[in-house]
Design a protein around this motif. Structure first.
Motif, PDB file in Angstrom:
ATOM      1  N   GLY A 204       0.980  -1.787  -0.126  1.00 57.83           N
ATOM      2  CA  GLY A 204      -0.249  -0.377   0.002  1.00 57.83           C
ATOM      3  C   GLY A 204       1.583   1.021   0.073  1.00 57.83           C
ATOM      4  N   LEU A 205       0.006   2.119   0.205  1.00 61.93           N
ATOM      5  CA  LEU A 205       0.416   3.391   0.116  1.00 61.93           C
ATOM      6  C   LEU A 205       1.057   3.944   1.611  1.00 61.93           C
ATOM      7  CD1 LEU A 205      -1.344   5.436  -2.593  1.00 61.93           C
ATOM      8  CD2 LEU A 205       0.609   4.714  -2.863  1.00 61.93           C
ATOM      9  N   GLY A 206       0.555   3.221   2.584  1.00 64.94           N
ATOM     10  CA  GLY A 206       0.980   3.517   4.090  1.00 64.94           C
ATOM     11  C   GLY A 206       0.804   5.072   3.890  1.00 64.94           C
ATOM     12  N   LEU A 207      -0.060   6.108   3.888  1.00 65.57           N
ATOM     13  CA  LEU A 207      -0.162   7.010   3.968  1.00 65.57           C
ATOM     14  C   LEU A 207      -0.712   7.238   5.362  1.00 65.57           C
ATOM     15  CD1 LEU A 207      -2.095   8.991   0.726  1.00 65.57           C
ATOM     16  CD2 LEU A 207       0.197   8.775   1.187  1.00 65.57           C
ATOM     17  N   ASN A 208      -1.012   8.732   6.115  1.00 64.47           N
ATOM     18  CA  ASN A 208      -1.227   8.505   7.352  1.00 64.47           C
ATOM     19  C   ASN A 208      -2.859   9.501   7.296  1.00 64.47           C
ATOM     20  OD1 ASN A 208      -1.687  12.180   7.494  1.00 64.47           O
ATOM     21  ND2 ASN A 208       1.272  11.781   7.337  1.00 64.47           N
ATOM     22  N   SER A 209      -3.044   9.846   8.345  1.00 69.72           N
ATOM     23  CA  SER A 209      -4.755   9.797   8.956  1.00 69.72           C
ATOM     24  C   SER A 209      -4.722  11.880   8.133  1.00 69.72           C
ATOM     25  CB  SER A 209      -4.804  10.114  10.163  1.00 69.72           C
ATOM     26  OG  SER A 209      -4.889   9.346  10.689  1.00 69.72           O
ATOM     27  N   LEU A 210      -4.034  12.531   7.858  1.00 67.63           N
ATOM     28  CA  LEU A 210      -4.052  14.165   7.194  1.00 67.63           C
ATOM     29  C   LEU A 210      -3.900  13.303   5.530  1.00 67.63           C
ATOM     30  CD1 LEU A 210      -4.020  16.827   7.189  1.00 67.63           C
ATOM     31  CD2 LEU A 210      -1.756  16.511   7.009  1.00 67.63           C
ATOM     32  N   GLU A 211      -2.578  12.806   5.269  1.00 71.35           N
ATOM     33  CA  GLU A 211      -3.533  12.607   3.949  1.00 71.35           C
ATOM     34  C   GLU A 211      -4.186  11.463   3.092  1.00 71.35           C
ATOM     35  OE1 GLU A 211       1.298  12.465   3.955  1.00 71.35           O
ATOM     36  OE2 GLU A 211       0.537  11.068   4.051  1.00 71.35           O
ATOM     37  N   ASN A 212      -5.270  10.625   4.385  1.00 68.55           N
ATOM     38  CA  ASN A 212      -6.455   9.993   4.301  1.00 68.55           C
ATOM     39  C   ASN A 212      -7.224  10.714   3.697  1.00 68.55           C
ATOM     40  OD1 ASN A 212      -5.979   6.618   3.360  1.00 68.55           O
ATOM     41  ND2 ASN A 212      -4.941   7.270   5.410  1.00 68.55           N
ATOM     42  N   CYS A 213      -7.277  11.561   4.950  1.00 70.07           N
ATOM     43  CA  CYS A 213      -8.801  13.227   5.377  1.00 70.07           C
ATOM     44  C   CYS A 213      -8.816  13.840   4.185  1.00 70.07           C
ATOM     45  CB  CYS A 213      -9.012  13.368   6.757  1.00 70.07           C
ATOM     46  SG  CYS A 213      -8.694  12.516   8.440  1.00 70.07           S
ATOM     47  N   MET A 214      -7.430  14.483   3.550  1.00 66.81           N
ATOM     48  CA  MET A 214      -7.155  15.257   2.186  1.00 66.81           C
ATOM     49  C   MET A 214      -8.069  14.276   1.177  1.00 66.81           C
ATOM     50  SD  MET A 214      -3.149  16.198   3.087  1.00 66.81           S
ATOM     51  CE  MET A 214      -3.568  17.751   1.135  1.00 66.81           C
ATOM     52  N   ILE A 215      -7.776  13.131   1.304  1.00 72.42           N
ATOM     53  CA  ILE A 215      -8.358  12.768  -0.257  1.00 72.42           C
ATOM     54  C   ILE A 215      -9.769  12.913   0.288  1.00 72.42           C
ATOM     55  CG2 ILE A 215      -8.175  10.166  -0.870  1.00 72.42           C
ATOM     56  CD1 ILE A 215      -5.151  10.173  -0.834  1.00 72.42           C
ATOM     57  N   THR A 216      -9.996  12.149   1.191  1.00 74.02           N
ATOM     58  CA  THR A 216     -11.592  11.476   1.664  1.00 74.02           C
ATOM     59  C   THR A 216     -12.382  13.396   2.107  1.00 74.02           C
ATOM     60  OG1 THR A 216     -11.266  10.276   3.642  1.00 74.02           O
ATOM     61  CG2 THR A 216     -13.105  11.618   3.849  1.00 74.02           C
ATOM     62  N   GLU A 217     -12.033  14.579   1.847  1.00 75.18           N
ATOM     63  CA  GLU A 217     -12.125  15.765   1.768  1.00 75.18           C
ATOM     64  C   GLU A 217     -13.102  15.679   0.403  1.00 75.18           C
ATOM     65  OE1 GLU A 217     -11.820  19.728   3.806  1.00 75.18           O
ATOM     66  OE2 GLU A 217     -10.435  19.122   3.278  1.00 75.18           O
ATOM     67  N   GLU A 218     -11.892  15.565  -0.583  1.00 76.95           N
ATOM     68  CA  GLU A 218     -12.185  15.853  -1.907  1.00 76.95           C
ATOM     69  C   GLU A 218     -13.013  15.440  -2.161  1.00 76.95           C
ATOM     70  OE1 GLU A 218     -10.606  18.410  -3.405  1.00 76.95           O
ATOM     71  OE2 GLU A 218      -9.601  19.228  -1.486  1.00 76.95           O
ATOM     72  N   ILE A 219     -13.337  13.968  -2.347  1.00 78.31           N
ATOM     73  CA  ILE A 219     -14.259  13.322  -2.637  1.00 78.31           C
ATOM     74  C   ILE A 219     -15.102  13.154  -2.637  1.00 78.31           C
ATOM     75  CG2 ILE A 219     -15.026  11.012  -2.979  1.00 78.31           C
ATOM     76  CD1 ILE A 219     -11.367  10.152  -3.305  1.00 78.31           C
ATOM     77  N   ALA A 220     -15.536  13.485  -0.678  1.00 78.66           N
ATOM     78  CA  ALA A 220     -17.040  14.204  -0.307  1.00 78.66           C
ATOM     79  C   ALA A 220     -17.696  14.758  -0.935  1.00 78.66           C
ATOM     80  CB  ALA A 220     -16.687  13.835   1.085  1.00 78.66           C
ATOM     81  N   TYR A 221     -16.940  16.322  -1.498  1.00 76.08           N
ATOM     82  CA  TYR A 221     -17.187  17.104  -2.268  1.00 76.08           C
ATOM     83  C   TYR A 221     -18.072  16.783  -3.217  1.00 76.08           C
ATOM     84  CZ  TYR A 221     -17.781  21.518  -5.128  1.00 76.08           C
ATOM     85  OH  TYR A 221     -17.987  22.482  -5.733  1.00 76.08           O
TER      86      TYR A 221
END
Length: 161
Positions: free
Chosen positions: A94-111
């Motif tokens: 996997g990419l091993g992204l941290n919580s902040l990075e996952n939240c950034m992606i989640t926020e954008e897609i949730a838009y």
């Protein structure tokens, strides 16, 4: 259509896996205060997720809400772009992204659609027990499968009232 081809997505995914620093930069600026800028890599993920949300998710959101259809095509597209299963450790592919990075992606897609984002992020509920408490054999077997092809997983929740 996204301008990012599958080969570019794989390159992005591979280049991101090689990065060793996976946190919000925190440095002291010239004025003596803290600077919490996103790294170039974080901005790249945010931009990719934003583009995906606006060009792929948003145009389909109303129809998916109306029909209640599961967004399989969007799940597959998110997987191809490396926007799903991002929290799986690098050790297991996997990419091993941290919580902040996952939240950034989640926020954008949730838009684009919170329902689609929930379907994408729900994998973490099924994977997190394995990530946190699985043995090496379980992690390789189950987390590896999530990286090899666009699959979804679930977890069973018991809520006692």
């Amino acid at each position: 259509m996204l301008a990012l081809t599958k080969s570019k997505a794989i390159l992005l995914r591979n280049s991101c896996c090689k990065a060793t620093v996976r946190c919000l930069t925190s440095s002291v600026n010239a004025a003596g205060g803290f600077c919490f800028d996103f790294t170039a890599e974080q901005k790249e993920f945010q931009g990719l997720a934003r583009k995906f949300a606006r060009e792929e998710v948003l145009p389909k959101a109303a129809e998916l809400d109306k029909t209640g259809e599961y967004p399989w095509a969007l799940i597959k597209k998110a997987w191809e772009l490396g926007l799903i299963n991002t929290h799986i450790p690098q050790k297991y592919g996997g990419l091993g992204l941290n919580s902040l990075e996952n939240c950034m992606i989640t926020e954008e897609i949730a838009y684009g659609c919170t329902g689609v984002q929930t379907a994408i992020e729900a994998n973490s509920l099924g994977q997190m027990p394995v990530i946190l408490a699985g043995n090496e054999e379980q992690k390789k077997k189950y987390l590896g499968r999530m990286i090899e092809e666009p699959l979804v997983c679930v977890c069973r929740l018991y809520i006692y009232v």
